[in-house]
Design a protein around this motif. Structure first.
Motif, PDB file in Angstrom:
ATOM      1  N   PRO A 174      30.015 -16.874 -14.631  1.00 25.18           N
ATOM      2  CA  PRO A 174      31.236 -17.421 -14.633  1.00 25.18           C
ATOM      3  C   PRO A 174      31.568 -18.160 -15.818  1.00 25.18           C
ATOM      4  O   PRO A 174      30.786 -18.914 -16.233  1.00 25.18           O
ATOM      5  CB  PRO A 174      31.291 -18.432 -13.348  1.00 25.18           C
ATOM      6  CG  PRO A 174      30.299 -17.955 -12.545  1.00 25.18           C
ATOM      7  CD  PRO A 174      29.289 -17.484 -13.340  1.00 25.18           C
ATOM      8  N   GLY A 175      32.669 -17.839 -16.287  1.00 23.02           N
ATOM      9  CA  GLY A 175      32.856 -18.491 -17.824  1.00 23.02           C
ATOM     10  C   GLY A 175      34.127 -19.562 -17.513  1.00 23.02           C
ATOM     11  O   GLY A 175      34.527 -19.679 -16.521  1.00 23.02           O
ATOM     12  N   PRO A 176      34.407 -20.152 -18.589  1.00 18.74           N
ATOM     13  CA  PRO A 176      35.525 -21.471 -18.477  1.00 18.74           C
ATOM     14  C   PRO A 176      36.951 -20.867 -18.413  1.00 18.74           C
ATOM     15  O   PRO A 176      37.037 -19.496 -18.657  1.00 18.74           O
ATOM     16  CB  PRO A 176      35.315 -22.355 -19.458  1.00 18.74           C
ATOM     17  CG  PRO A 176      34.394 -21.524 -20.810  1.00 18.74           C
ATOM     18  CD  PRO A 176      33.727 -20.272 -19.795  1.00 18.74           C
ATOM     19  N   PHE A 177      38.071 -21.616 -18.134  1.00 18.99           N
ATOM     20  CA  PHE A 177      39.243 -21.436 -18.272  1.00 18.99           C
ATOM     21  C   PHE A 177      39.929 -20.525 -17.079  1.00 18.99           C
ATOM     22  O   PHE A 177      41.159 -19.955 -17.366  1.00 18.99           O
ATOM     23  CB  PHE A 177      39.537 -20.732 -19.553  1.00 18.99           C
ATOM     24  CG  PHE A 177      39.150 -21.542 -20.950  1.00 18.99           C
ATOM     25  CD1 PHE A 177      39.637 -22.784 -21.057  1.00 18.99           C
ATOM     26  CD2 PHE A 177      38.106 -20.773 -21.874  1.00 18.99           C
ATOM     27  CE1 PHE A 177      38.934 -23.451 -22.258  1.00 18.99           C
ATOM     28  CE2 PHE A 177      37.552 -21.533 -22.899  1.00 18.99           C
ATOM     29  CZ  PHE A 177      38.118 -22.852 -23.143  1.00 18.99           C
ATOM     30  N   GLY A 178      38.890 -20.217 -16.182  1.00 17.93           N
ATOM     31  CA  GLY A 178      39.583 -19.046 -15.257  1.00 17.93           C
ATOM     32  C   GLY A 178      40.608 -19.773 -14.437  1.00 17.93           C
ATOM     33  O   GLY A 178      41.191 -21.005 -14.466  1.00 17.93           O
ATOM     34  N   THR A 179      41.569 -18.854 -14.020  1.00 19.52           N
ATOM     35  CA  THR A 179      42.729 -19.268 -13.344  1.00 19.52           C
ATOM     36  C   THR A 179      42.541 -18.778 -11.920  1.00 19.52           C
ATOM     37  O   THR A 179      41.893 -17.832 -11.571  1.00 19.52           O
ATOM     38  CB  THR A 179      44.090 -18.666 -13.786  1.00 19.52           C
ATOM     39  OG1 THR A 179      45.137 -18.590 -12.733  1.00 19.52           O
ATOM     40  CG2 THR A 179      44.068 -17.011 -14.326  1.00 19.52           C
ATOM     41  N   ARG A 180      43.137 -19.347 -10.897  1.00 23.06           N
ATOM     42  CA  ARG A 180      42.940 -19.071  -9.530  1.00 23.06           C
ATOM     43  C   ARG A 180      43.938 -18.124  -9.066  1.00 23.06           C
ATOM     44  O   ARG A 180      43.962 -18.109  -7.660  1.00 23.06           O
ATOM     45  CB  ARG A 180      42.564 -20.147  -8.689  1.00 23.06           C
ATOM     46  CG  ARG A 180      41.376 -21.031  -8.956  1.00 23.06           C
ATOM     47  CD  ARG A 180      40.552 -21.338  -7.670  1.00 23.06           C
ATOM     48  NE  ARG A 180      39.362 -21.993  -8.212  1.00 23.06           N
ATOM     49  CZ  ARG A 180      38.152 -21.996  -7.374  1.00 23.06           C
ATOM     50  NH1 ARG A 180      38.524 -21.696  -6.139  1.00 23.06           N
ATOM     51  NH2 ARG A 180      37.031 -22.362  -7.761  1.00 23.06           N
ATOM     52  N   GLU A 181      45.001 -17.654  -9.745  1.00 19.38           N
ATOM     53  CA  GLU A 181      46.080 -16.864  -9.452  1.00 19.38           C
ATOM     54  C   GLU A 181      45.440 -15.798  -8.996  1.00 19.38           C
ATOM     55  O   GLU A 181      44.427 -15.281  -9.419  1.00 19.38           O
ATOM     56  CB  GLU A 181      47.062 -16.714 -10.665  1.00 19.38           C
ATOM     57  CG  GLU A 181      47.832 -17.968 -11.141  1.00 19.38           C
ATOM     58  CD  GLU A 181      48.464 -17.826 -12.288  1.00 19.38           C
ATOM     59  OE1 GLU A 181      49.590 -17.274 -12.216  1.00 19.38           O
ATOM     60  OE2 GLU A 181      48.031 -18.331 -13.332  1.00 19.38           O
ATOM     61  N   GLU A 182      46.469 -14.996  -8.034  1.00 16.25           N
ATOM     62  CA  GLU A 182      45.922 -13.853  -7.321  1.00 16.25           C
ATOM     63  C   GLU A 182      45.776 -12.748  -8.682  1.00 16.25           C
ATOM     64  O   GLU A 182      46.420 -12.668  -9.528  1.00 16.25           O
ATOM     65  CB  GLU A 182      47.015 -13.490  -6.541  1.00 16.25           C
ATOM     66  CG  GLU A 182      46.629 -12.318  -5.655  1.00 16.25           C
ATOM     67  CD  GLU A 182      47.602 -11.995  -4.551  1.00 16.25           C
ATOM     68  OE1 GLU A 182      47.482 -10.577  -4.342  1.00 16.25           O
ATOM     69  OE2 GLU A 182      48.450 -12.653  -4.259  1.00 16.25           O
ATOM     70  N   MET A 183      44.469 -11.797  -8.531  1.00 18.21           N
ATOM     71  CA  MET A 183      44.356 -10.997  -9.714  1.00 18.21           C
ATOM     72  C   MET A 183      45.092  -9.787  -9.192  1.00 18.21           C
ATOM     73  O   MET A 183      45.739  -9.462  -8.174  1.00 18.21           O
ATOM     74  CB  MET A 183      42.944 -10.652  -9.650  1.00 18.21           C
ATOM     75  CG  MET A 183      41.954 -11.806 -10.140  1.00 18.21           C
ATOM     76  SD  MET A 183      40.145 -11.443 -10.226  1.00 18.21           S
ATOM     77  CE  MET A 183      39.805 -11.412  -8.525  1.00 18.21           C
ATOM     78  N   THR A 184      45.630  -9.205 -10.633  1.00 21.33           N
ATOM     79  CA  THR A 184      46.400  -8.031 -10.374  1.00 21.33           C
ATOM     80  C   THR A 184      45.506  -6.704  -9.886  1.00 21.33           C
ATOM     81  O   THR A 184      44.341  -6.676 -10.344  1.00 21.33           O
ATOM     82  CB  THR A 184      46.963  -7.485 -11.610  1.00 21.33           C
ATOM     83  OG1 THR A 184      47.780  -8.644 -12.151  1.00 21.33           O
ATOM     84  CG2 THR A 184      47.772  -6.259 -11.745  1.00 21.33           C
ATOM     85  N   PRO A 185      45.907  -6.048  -8.921  1.00 22.21           N
ATOM     86  CA  PRO A 185      44.764  -4.985  -8.143  1.00 22.21           C
ATOM     87  C   PRO A 185      44.475  -3.968  -9.362  1.00 22.21           C
ATOM     88  O   PRO A 185      45.109  -3.702 -10.305  1.00 22.21           O
ATOM     89  CB  PRO A 185      45.773  -4.131  -7.403  1.00 22.21           C
ATOM     90  CG  PRO A 185      46.739  -5.127  -6.898  1.00 22.21           C
ATOM     91  CD  PRO A 185      47.163  -5.907  -7.984  1.00 22.21           C
ATOM     92  N   TRP A 186      43.105  -3.591  -9.334  1.00 18.70           N
ATOM     93  CA  TRP A 186      42.670  -2.652 -10.055  1.00 18.70           C
ATOM     94  C   TRP A 186      43.692  -1.405 -10.359  1.00 18.70           C
ATOM     95  O   TRP A 186      43.820  -0.982 -11.606  1.00 18.70           O
ATOM     96  CB  TRP A 186      41.339  -2.189  -9.352  1.00 18.70           C
ATOM     97  CG  TRP A 186      40.682  -0.932  -9.980  1.00 18.70           C
ATOM     98  CD1 TRP A 186      40.922   0.311  -9.813  1.00 18.70           C
ATOM     99  CD2 TRP A 186      39.692  -0.817 -10.839  1.00 18.70           C
ATOM    100  NE1 TRP A 186      40.084   1.203 -10.477  1.00 18.70           N
ATOM    101  CE2 TRP A 186      39.364   0.557 -11.322  1.00 18.70           C
ATOM    102  CE3 TRP A 186      38.733  -1.992 -11.528  1.00 18.70           C
ATOM    103  CZ2 TRP A 186      38.205   0.791 -12.112  1.00 18.70           C
ATOM    104  CZ3 TRP A 186      37.905  -1.681 -12.617  1.00 18.70           C
ATOM    105  CH2 TRP A 186      37.571  -0.153 -12.959  1.00 18.70           C
ATOM    106  N   LYS A 187      44.280  -1.056  -9.435  1.00 19.58           N
ATOM    107  CA  LYS A 187      45.019   0.220  -9.561  1.00 19.58           C
ATOM    108  C   LYS A 187      46.133   0.071 -10.819  1.00 19.58           C
ATOM    109  O   LYS A 187      46.293   0.947 -11.439  1.00 19.58           O
ATOM    110  CB  LYS A 187      45.594   1.029  -8.453  1.00 19.58           C
ATOM    111  CG  LYS A 187      46.828   0.101  -7.774  1.00 19.58           C
ATOM    112  CD  LYS A 187      47.218   0.892  -6.638  1.00 19.58           C
ATOM    113  CE  LYS A 187      48.347   0.266  -5.810  1.00 19.58           C
ATOM    114  NZ  LYS A 187      49.109  -0.573  -6.484  1.00 19.58           N
ATOM    115  N   ASP A 188      46.634  -1.045 -10.805  1.00 13.64           N
ATOM    116  CA  ASP A 188      47.745  -1.690 -11.644  1.00 13.64           C
ATOM    117  C   ASP A 188      46.999  -1.835 -13.074  1.00 13.64           C
ATOM    118  O   ASP A 188      47.465  -1.481 -13.932  1.00 13.64           O
ATOM    119  CB  ASP A 188      48.443  -2.737 -11.362  1.00 13.64           C
ATOM    120  CG  ASP A 188      49.325  -2.329  -9.764  1.00 13.64           C
ATOM    121  OD1 ASP A 188      49.866  -1.347  -9.914  1.00 13.64           O
ATOM    122  OD2 ASP A 188      49.225  -3.299  -9.142  1.00 13.64           O
ATOM    123  N   VAL A 189      45.973  -2.616 -13.015  1.00 17.95           N
ATOM    124  CA  VAL A 189      45.282  -2.891 -14.364  1.00 17.95           C
ATOM    125  C   VAL A 189      44.933  -1.676 -15.102  1.00 17.95           C
ATOM    126  O   VAL A 189      45.140  -1.727 -16.212  1.00 17.95           O
ATOM    127  CB  VAL A 189      44.031  -3.860 -14.025  1.00 17.95           C
ATOM    128  CG1 VAL A 189      43.248  -3.971 -15.226  1.00 17.95           C
ATOM    129  CG2 VAL A 189      44.453  -5.347 -13.408  1.00 17.95           C
TER     130      VAL A 189
END
Ligand code: MTE
Length: 312
Positions: free
Chosen positions: A56-71
């Protein structure tokens, strides 16, 4: 202001692969991986492989991640066409290995870095970043990579080096979009040296715990989360340290619309549309765009002496 805190959980631990990909896609991909060895990889999907050992690195946001299919299915990568689905459809022809990144210009130790050497230069980190495209949409993407500064330190920039210029692969055999004069190829981008050395700036080699899919810039790209997405150059083959501010491909194409800095700034409109709001992919209602994409606490001081309307 969104709260920043160190991410202490790996994205792959928060979300099992079968969930972020959708179970059926996952089964397809897993089967595809076995097939890929003998039959050649299918478009994008099966090119990815697990990246092990990232932390794990710094600066992470806990907002919901965009699904793989969209990324991996809604992309800008003009070397494969200008529609959002084009990169996933056409990037199968990109060969991310073998791959070399040339580091040149005003450095004490220039050289050609093989992708495996690059991968081993610093510990890989998981970084969940908000990304905002100049077109008005945004995503939350769990990248894997390490601070670009690890490479910069190794090559020892000279005192005269003030900017970095990044250049993307320019090979028509692998990138069908290069036949069309959408941009003055190759795709180039630039950062000021202090921006490139900022701990948020990544040399990214993966996402969702896997190697970068071709359409996301395999095998190595830059990620600069407080700037509009186009500053994050994909599939780079060269990093040149220079004294003068480089002219990026987008600045050449439309200088009134795309400036060198391109910091996410809701107060400065694009020449043809407002930048005040954005649509997070997967959401219906627009949300307010945050200054520096929410990373102001980390980056604002780099621009304290700059007129942001002039240097947009
Ligand atoms: N890099 C190259 N070589 N070619 C491109 O067309 N598009 C940029 C950037 N990097 C682009 C590129 C733009 S406009 C965006 S928004 C991001 O890549 C998109 O990255 P993603 O598809 O991984 O989300």
């Amino acid at each position: 202001m969104l709260i920043q805190h160190p991410a202490d959980i790996r994205p792959s631990e928060i979300t099992p692969a079968e969930v972020y990909r959708g179970r059926r896609e996952f089964i397809r991909a897993a089967g595809g991986l076995a097939l890929a060895a003998g039959l050649g990889a299918r478009v994008g999907e099966v090119a990815a492989a697990k990246l092990t050992g990232s932390r794990p690195g710094p600066f992470g946001t806990r907002e919901e991640m965009t699904p793989w299919k969209d990324v991996t299915g809604y992309n800008n990568f003009y070397e494969f066409g200008s529609d959002k689905e084009d990169p996933a459809r056409h990037a199968g022809s990109l060969r991310p290995r073998p791959w070399t990144v040339r580091v040149e210009g005003l450095v004490r130790r220039p050289g050609d870095y093989d992708i495996d050497t690059l991968l081993g230069l610093a510990p890989l980190e998981d970084r969940i970043y908000r990304m905002r495209c100049v077109e008005g949409w945004s995503m939350v993407i769990p990248w894997v990579g390490y601070p670009l500064d690890a490479l910069i330190r190794r090559v020892e920039p000279l005192g005269s080096a003030r900017y970095l210029e990044f250049t993307t692969l320019n090979d028509r055999a692998q990138m069908p979009g290069l036949r069309y004069p959408l941009l003055d190829w190759p795709y180039t981008e630039g950062l000021r040296l202090d921006e490139a050395r900022h701990p948020l700036t990544l040399l990214a080699v993966g996402l969702y715990g896997e190697t970068l899919p071709n359409q996301n810039g395999a095998p190595v790209r830059i990620v600069v989360p407080w700037k509009y997405g186009f500053k994050s150059a994909k599939s780079i083959v060269s990093i040149r340290f220079v004294e003068k501010q480089p002219l990026s491909a987008w600045m050449k194409a439309a200088p009134r619309e795309y400036g060198f800095y391109s910091n996410v700034n809701p107060e400065v409109d694009h020449a043809r549309w407002s930048q005040a709001k954005e649509r997070r992919i997967g959401e219906f209602f627009k949300r307010k765009t945050l200054m520096y994409n929410g990373y102001g606490e980390q980056v604002a001081r780099m621009y304290s002496n700059l007129d942001l309307r002039r240097y947009f």
